[in-house]
Design a protein around this motif. Sequence first.
Motif, PDB file in Angstrom:
ATOM      1  N   GLU A 196       0.844  -1.201   0.000  1.00  0.00           N
ATOM      2  CA  GLU A 196       0.000   0.000   0.000  1.00  0.00           C
ATOM      3  C   GLU A 196       0.873   1.243   0.000  1.00  0.00           C
ATOM      4  O   GLU A 196       0.620   2.212  -0.746  1.00  0.00           O
ATOM      5  N   ARG A 197       1.912   1.246   0.805  1.00  0.00           N
ATOM      6  CA  ARG A 197       2.809   2.395   0.875  1.00  0.00           C
ATOM      7  C   ARG A 197       3.634   2.533  -0.412  1.00  0.00           C
ATOM      8  O   ARG A 197       3.944   3.640  -0.835  1.00  0.00           O
ATOM      9  N   PHE A 198       3.967   1.407  -1.003  1.00  0.00           N
ATOM     10  CA  PHE A 198       4.713   1.456  -2.249  1.00  0.00           C
ATOM     11  C   PHE A 198       3.901   2.127  -3.354  1.00  0.00           C
ATOM     12  O   PHE A 198       4.404   2.996  -4.088  1.00  0.00           O
ATOM     13  N   VAL A 199       2.644   1.738  -3.484  1.00  0.00           N
ATOM     14  CA  VAL A 199       1.781   2.355  -4.495  1.00  0.00           C
ATOM     15  C   VAL A 199       1.598   3.843  -4.194  1.00  0.00           C
ATOM     16  O   VAL A 199       1.603   4.680  -5.097  1.00  0.00           O
ATOM     17  N   ASP A 200       1.482   4.160  -2.927  1.00  0.00           N
ATOM     18  CA  ASP A 200       1.371   5.571  -2.533  1.00  0.00           C
ATOM     19  C   ASP A 200       2.608   6.353  -2.973  1.00  0.00           C
ATOM     20  O   ASP A 200       2.510   7.481  -3.458  1.00  0.00           O
ATOM     21  N   MET A 201       3.772   5.745  -2.807  1.00  0.00           N
ATOM     22  CA  MET A 201       5.009   6.401  -3.207  1.00  0.00           C
ATOM     23  C   MET A 201       5.055   6.638  -4.717  1.00  0.00           C
ATOM     24  O   MET A 201       5.642   7.608  -5.199  1.00  0.00           O
ATOM     25  N   CYS A 202       4.405   5.765  -5.476  1.00  0.00           N
ATOM     26  CA  CYS A 202       4.386   5.900  -6.928  1.00  0.00           C
ATOM     27  C   CYS A 202       3.584   7.115  -7.386  1.00  0.00           C
ATOM     28  O   CYS A 202       3.653   7.490  -8.558  1.00  0.00           O
ATOM     29  N   ASP A 203       2.841   7.698  -6.472  1.00  0.00           N
ATOM     30  CA  ASP A 203       2.056   8.898  -6.799  1.00  0.00           C
ATOM     31  C   ASP A 203       2.918  10.149  -6.819  1.00  0.00           C
ATOM     32  O   ASP A 203       2.469  11.217  -7.216  1.00  0.00           O
ATOM     33  N   ASP A 204       4.169  10.012  -6.373  1.00  0.00           N
ATOM     34  CA  ASP A 204       5.079  11.152  -6.310  1.00  0.00           C
ATOM     35  C   ASP A 204       5.642  11.452  -7.698  1.00  0.00           C
ATOM     36  O   ASP A 204       6.123  10.561  -8.395  1.00  0.00           O
ATOM     37  N   LYS A 205       5.585  12.710  -8.124  1.00  0.00           N
ATOM     38  CA  LYS A 205       6.034  13.093  -9.459  1.00  0.00           C
ATOM     39  C   LYS A 205       7.526  12.866  -9.661  1.00  0.00           C
ATOM     40  O   LYS A 205       7.967  12.508 -10.760  1.00  0.00           O
ATOM     41  N   ASP A 206       8.327  13.084  -8.615  1.00  0.00           N
ATOM     42  CA  ASP A 206       9.765  12.830  -8.742  1.00  0.00           C
ATOM     43  C   ASP A 206      10.033  11.351  -8.987  1.00  0.00           C
ATOM     44  O   ASP A 206      10.872  10.983  -9.807  1.00  0.00           O
ATOM     45  N   VAL A 207       9.321  10.494  -8.252  1.00  0.00           N
ATOM     46  CA  VAL A 207       9.472   9.052  -8.427  1.00  0.00           C
ATOM     47  C   VAL A 207       9.079   8.660  -9.850  1.00  0.00           C
ATOM     48  O   VAL A 207       9.783   7.893 -10.518  1.00  0.00           O
TER      49      VAL A 207
END
Length: 407
Positions: A347-358
Amino acid sequence: MTDKIYDAVVVGGGPAGSTAATELALEGHSVLLMERGGRIKPCGGAVPPRLLEDFDIPQSLLVAKARCARMIAPSGRAVDMPVGETGYVGMVDREDFDEWLRERAVECGAERLTATFEKIERDDEAHPLVAFRRERGGPIETVRARMIIGADGARSAVAKHALPNAERVKCVFAYHEIIASPKEAGDVFDPDRCDVFYQGKLSPDFYAWVFPHGDTASVGVGSANKGFSLRGAVSEMRSELDLTRCETIRREGAPIPLKPLKRWDNGADVIVAGDAAGIVAPASGEGIYYAMVGGRYSAQAASEALKTGEAKALKNARKRFMKDHGRVFWILGMMQYFWYSSDKRRERFVDMCDDKDVQQLTWQAYMHKKLVRKKPLAHLKIFLKDTAHLLGLRPANSEVRSQEKVA
């Protein structure tokens, strides 16, 4: 065929083997490409634009161009990662793509033989014999080779015969179903989008996917858990996405290695490439580009050994590959180890994928197949965010939204 001695016998006609055969033939070596036929590897079929550039692959072999990836969390939350205006993820159908590569090898001078590899035999002669059968139950025949390249996939029979402990390589087992694409595109299926499901119910340690292939689509899942039902997971996913109504064209399954072998050659006359060498990217499972790179490097090393008589040149294939791609493989391995271990982390990984830099750095690394070094501050920013997510110091966006509703 025993009377003829080939400079190289390449066992396996996938992207790695076909590329190796092409490279060796172009260098003037006599090459026999041995492919058993009738097998199509389960594969999402994703290739980066760099593959087309590096290996002179025509755009016509792409059956689709995905412009976005959708990451789906255990909660069902979806995060879209657009590739950008100029980028794309190329999609190929392995049945047609692999055959085109084999035919190109023949056009470049390689001979092609439909047969199944049996074993490597050695006698009083200087060079080994490659034993094979043209058909199941048929007589064993042999051909002599100065060099043998094993590109016969994970759990390679060539590697098992020539390299110590090669059979112990850990694998993810992949299974997919090629289906007719839904006639009406919608939110559930988009012909321009790759969907990746990070959900423990679909895979306890890897991921599931729906990848567009033009008129068809690949619906699949991978897992190293031998007790997990891959077919059951695909069936559940198709049911939830209303894809059971789509015609099933074919079903395929095979192991996919988790890390590169520590040794690719026997120090004399055998070298491996592609899945046989274990070069599939951790976390993503991407293998086509790396298989072709590995096939090229192994062919170049084999060619040098053939021309100079120095078998030590074979070691250059793995050295070069790990120099160019080892760091990316290590990072992806760490990512898979941490983020795929539980639904909470997924869940946290997918959330991190929402970051534009990532998103930006992820796509740049994918498109160019190297870590982007031009933005050190962005890398530091991502590292800090990643650490915060991992330690639970930064709440997931879904959790923030829930807290806001309560407030």
